[in-house]
Design a protein around this motif. Sequence first.
Motif, short mmCIF file in Angstrom:
data_model
loop_
_atom_site.label_atom_id
_atom_site.label_comp_id
_atom_site.label_asym_id
_atom_site.label_seq_id
_atom_site.Cartn_x
_atom_site.Cartn_y
_atom_site.Cartn_z
N VAL A 28 31.91 41.40 -0.14
CA VAL A 28 32.17 42.34 0.82
C VAL A 28 33.07 41.73 1.96
O VAL A 28 34.01 42.02 2.56
N GLU A 29 32.74 39.90 2.08
CA GLU A 29 33.39 39.47 2.99
C GLU A 29 35.18 39.28 2.40
O GLU A 29 35.74 39.60 3.45
N ASP A 99 30.01 55.47 2.62
CA ASP A 99 30.07 53.69 3.12
C ASP A 99 30.00 52.63 2.03
O ASP A 99 30.50 51.31 2.19
N THR A 103 32.77 49.34 2.33
CA THR A 103 31.89 48.25 2.34
C THR A 103 32.44 46.85 1.82
O THR A 103 31.86 46.17 1.33
N LYS A 104 33.10 47.65 0.36
CA LYS A 104 33.17 47.17 -0.97
C LYS A 104 34.47 46.19 -0.58
O LYS A 104 34.98 47.29 -1.60
N HIS A 105 34.92 46.01 -0.54
CA HIS A 105 36.79 45.42 -0.18
C HIS A 105 36.98 45.15 -1.83
O HIS A 105 36.66 44.38 -2.03
N CYS A 163 39.36 55.93 0.38
CA CYS A 163 38.30 54.59 1.08
C CYS A 163 38.97 53.23 0.29
O CYS A 163 37.70 52.32 0.99
N GLU A 171 38.45 51.51 7.70
CA GLU A 171 36.73 52.40 7.83
C GLU A 171 36.67 53.49 8.36
O GLU A 171 36.27 54.31 7.42
N LYS A 175 36.17 57.27 6.05
CA LYS A 175 35.50 58.40 6.59
C LYS A 175 35.44 59.51 7.17
O LYS A 175 35.31 60.67 6.44
#
Length: 193
Positions: A28-29, A99, A103-105, A163, A171, A175
């Motif tokens: 995520v980071e 989502d 959020t999962k780079h 995405c 993000e 969306k």
Amino acid sequence: MSESKTARQLRAERSREALLDAAAAAFVETGVQAPVRDIAKRAGVGVGTVYRHFPTRADLVTAVYRHQVEECVALAEKLIADDVPPTDALCRWTSAFTDFLVTKHGLSDALSSDDPSLNNLHALIFDSLVPAFASLVERAQESGEVSKDVSPVTFLRAIGNLCIVGPGYTEADAKAMVGLLLAGSGATSAPAP
């Protein structure tokens, strides 16, 4: 005194779970290319333990996302079982999937990659996620709310491509674009994700 087999298995399972949690947070980071030594440090284990559980990065990436993919599949099943109206179900599922992706780079890049080491991830997506999404698309098509020209595989791939966030494309932008894609497919009676 030697450790019992059950105690070793429990310790190995705890290490594996800690690694999966640490890898998910690192992905995520910093994305799926997060250094293995950083993941090991977060999990409180040595680098050798990472490779013992996950011999390749592709094995680790697939294991981390398997749980989230299973949750997406379960959501599709629940929406159908709860008899949520077809377009609403399609939009809710797509929102949850969006989502997950934004959020999962690096996941969208991994999914669209031709890297043969990621075949496990591709197989996971095509064997479980595509049929779940197709069941929602087909319900919406049967109800006349979504164009029959829309292919579930192409639709899912388009969502994945939209995405891929980066400089100048956030993000929120992703969306919004997925919402426009839904509207363009004919899913206009439900709000955008």
